[in-house]
Design a protein around this motif. Structure first.
Motif, PDB file in Angstrom:
ATOM      1  N   GLN A 127       0.856  -1.188   0.000  1.00 19.07           N
ATOM      2  CA  GLN A 127       0.000   0.000   0.000  1.00 19.07           C
ATOM      3  C   GLN A 127       0.890   1.235   0.000  1.00 19.07           C
ATOM      4  O   GLN A 127       1.743   1.388   0.874  1.00 19.07           O
ATOM      5  CB  GLN A 127      -0.905   0.030   1.228  1.00 19.07           C
ATOM      6  CG  GLN A 127      -1.860   1.223   1.226  1.00 19.07           C
ATOM      7  CD  GLN A 127      -2.655   1.330   2.517  1.00 19.07           C
ATOM      8  OE1 GLN A 127      -2.772   0.366   3.252  1.00 19.07           O
ATOM      9  NE2 GLN A 127      -3.185   2.515   2.789  1.00 19.07           N
ATOM     10  N   PRO A 128       0.697   2.135  -0.968  1.00 14.62           N
ATOM     11  CA  PRO A 128       1.509   3.356  -0.995  1.00 14.62           C
ATOM     12  C   PRO A 128       1.272   4.212   0.240  1.00 14.62           C
ATOM     13  O   PRO A 128       0.214   4.144   0.877  1.00 14.62           O
ATOM     14  CB  PRO A 128       1.036   4.078  -2.261  1.00 14.62           C
ATOM     15  CG  PRO A 128       0.316   3.046  -3.060  1.00 14.62           C
ATOM     16  CD  PRO A 128      -0.246   2.073  -2.087  1.00 14.62           C
ATOM     17  N   VAL A 129       2.253   5.035   0.579  1.00 19.22           N
ATOM     18  CA  VAL A 129       2.126   5.934   1.725  1.00 19.22           C
ATOM     19  C   VAL A 129       1.310   7.167   1.361  1.00 19.22           C
ATOM     20  O   VAL A 129       0.448   7.618   2.111  1.00 19.22           O
ATOM     21  CB  VAL A 129       3.517   6.347   2.241  1.00 19.22           C
ATOM     22  CG1 VAL A 129       3.408   7.459   3.273  1.00 19.22           C
ATOM     23  CG2 VAL A 129       4.237   5.143   2.834  1.00 19.22           C
ATOM     24  N   SER A 130       1.560   7.717   0.191  1.00 16.56           N
ATOM     25  CA  SER A 130       0.888   8.948  -0.220  1.00 16.56           C
ATOM     26  C   SER A 130       0.593   8.891  -1.710  1.00 16.56           C
ATOM     27  O   SER A 130       1.454   8.524  -2.512  1.00 16.56           O
ATOM     28  CB  SER A 130       1.770  10.162   0.094  1.00 16.56           C
ATOM     29  OG  SER A 130       1.183  11.342  -0.405  1.00 16.56           O
ATOM     30  N   LEU A 131      -0.629   9.236  -2.073  1.00 21.70           N
ATOM     31  CA  LEU A 131      -1.024   9.244  -3.479  1.00 21.70           C
ATOM     32  C   LEU A 131      -2.053  10.362  -3.682  1.00 21.70           C
ATOM     33  O   LEU A 131      -3.259  10.125  -3.710  1.00 21.70           O
ATOM     34  CB  LEU A 131      -1.599   7.889  -3.874  1.00 21.70           C
ATOM     35  CG  LEU A 131      -1.490   7.510  -5.351  1.00 21.70           C
ATOM     36  CD1 LEU A 131      -0.027   7.413  -5.774  1.00 21.70           C
ATOM     37  CD2 LEU A 131      -2.187   6.190  -5.615  1.00 21.70           C
ATOM     38  N   PRO A 132      -1.596  11.604  -3.794  1.00 28.33           N
ATOM     39  CA  PRO A 132      -2.528  12.727  -3.935  1.00 28.33           C
ATOM     40  C   PRO A 132      -3.226  12.712  -5.289  1.00 28.33           C
ATOM     41  O   PRO A 132      -2.650  12.309  -6.302  1.00 28.33           O
ATOM     42  CB  PRO A 132      -1.628  13.954  -3.779  1.00 28.33           C
ATOM     43  CG  PRO A 132      -0.262  13.477  -4.157  1.00 28.33           C
ATOM     44  CD  PRO A 132      -0.193  12.039  -3.753  1.00 28.33           C
ATOM     45  N   LEU A 133      -4.470  13.138  -5.279  1.00 21.96           N
ATOM     46  CA  LEU A 133      -5.268  13.238  -6.502  1.00 21.96           C
ATOM     47  C   LEU A 133      -6.052  14.533  -6.424  1.00 21.96           C
ATOM     48  O   LEU A 133      -6.700  14.822  -5.415  1.00 21.96           O
ATOM     49  CB  LEU A 133      -6.216  12.042  -6.633  1.00 21.96           C
ATOM     50  CG  LEU A 133      -7.121  12.019  -7.876  1.00 21.96           C
ATOM     51  CD1 LEU A 133      -6.285  11.933  -9.150  1.00 21.96           C
ATOM     52  CD2 LEU A 133      -8.099  10.852  -7.802  1.00 21.96           C
ATOM     53  N   ALA A 134      -5.987  15.344  -7.474  1.00 22.64           N
ATOM     54  CA  ALA A 134      -6.678  16.628  -7.482  1.00 22.64           C
ATOM     55  C   ALA A 134      -7.372  16.818  -8.822  1.00 22.64           C
ATOM     56  O   ALA A 134      -6.937  16.313  -9.858  1.00 22.64           O
ATOM     57  CB  ALA A 134      -5.695  17.771  -7.216  1.00 22.64           C
ATOM     58  N   GLY A 135      -8.458  17.554  -8.789  1.00 21.79           N
ATOM     59  CA  GLY A 135      -9.187  17.857 -10.011  1.00 21.79           C
ATOM     60  C   GLY A 135     -10.620  18.244  -9.703  1.00 21.79           C
ATOM     61  O   GLY A 135     -11.196  17.821  -8.699  1.00 21.79           O
ATOM     62  N   GLY A 136     -11.192  19.083 -10.574  1.00 20.29           N
ATOM     63  CA  GLY A 136     -12.573  19.483 -10.393  1.00 20.29           C
ATOM     64  C   GLY A 136     -12.821  20.274  -9.128  1.00 20.29           C
ATOM     65  O   GLY A 136     -13.930  20.264  -8.592  1.00 20.29           O
ATOM     66  N   GLY A 137     -11.784  20.945  -8.632  1.00 18.69           N
ATOM     67  CA  GLY A 137     -11.941  21.705  -7.400  1.00 18.69           C
ATOM     68  C   GLY A 137     -11.769  20.891  -6.141  1.00 18.69           C
ATOM     69  O   GLY A 137     -11.907  21.403  -5.037  1.00 18.69           O
TER      70      GLY A 137
END
Length: 231
Positions: A127-137
């Motif tokens: 399991q990854p430690v950090s996986l940011p996802l952004a979009g659509g505000g």
């Protein structure tokens, strides 16, 4: 004829049984060695002073990077300089795009576990430690909802790929549902015995927010790596 047929059956069986890694687990320290190897190649990315970058959204053949002692030059596929507005969208040091950074690639929230052999590679899952996802505000981290797999060459301890998938749909917050999440990055040496860098990457993410479906699908390739001139 019987002897020929008998040999044709036995020989593949012998080759199969002699093939490494089919029934055995890899060395216990292979994943740890892969982390160290990735760091080595991350450091060596400074040897790259140019490459071609072809994202899926560019219909003109992509872009060319020329990395000198100062800021990098971004050119179009015809080797013409980009206008300042477009060039400002790219990192000042493009080598960030091709680095095999172990802290992003292999950092695990649990103990990485060997799960299978595939095409001669040892496949580990974690399991990854950090996986940011952004979009659509919106902006959130999806690491808790996905599983990462990496393929490691047991002979060189080099990472050949990393793939991240969501086993099922999930809600990172109250108003967003991620229906599908899949990304993959493949690595290869920039040149024989050169630093291992990103060769290509792809992603396919489907999200639903505020009754709207967002399909985030794309890919990019990196090629034509050139060495920095000695001295």
């Amino acid at each position: 004829m019987k002897n020929i047929l008998r040999c044709s059956v036995i020989l593949p069986a012998l080759l199969l049984s002699a093939s490494p890694a089919l029934g055995d687990e890899p060395p216990a320290d292979l994943f740890q060695r892969a982390v160290a190897t990735a760091q080595l190649h991350n450091d060596r990315a400074g040897e790259v002073c140019g490459f071609a970058y072809a994202p899926h959204w560019n219909e003109d053949g992509g872009f060319i990077v020329e990395q000198g002692e100062g800021a990098a030059r971004w050119l179009d596929a015809r080797s013409q300089p980009l206008d300042e507005e477009l060039a400002a969208n790219f990192p000042e040091d493009p080598r960030q795009m091709i680095r095999q950074s172990p802290d992003r690639l292999l950092e695990s929230a649990d103990t990485p576990r060997f799960v299978r052999w595939e095409d001669g590679l040892a496949i580990y899952q974690f399991q990854p430690v950090s996986l940011p996802l952004a979009g659509g505000g919106f902006s959130f981290d999806v690491a808790e909802n996905v599983v990462a797999e990496v393929g490691i060459d047991p002979d060189t301890a080099m990472v050949a790929f990393r793939e991240v998938k969501a086993p099922s749909s999930f809600r990172p917050n109250a108003v967003v549902r991620i229906r599908d999440y899949e990304t993959r990055v493949n690595f290869r040496p920039a040149w024989p015995d050169g630093p291992v860098v990103v060769a290509d990457q792809r992603y396919a993410i489907v999200a639903v927010a505020m009754l709207q479906t967002h399909n985030l699908t794309g890919s990019s390739t990196y090629s034509g790596f050139t060495r920095c001139e000695a001295g």
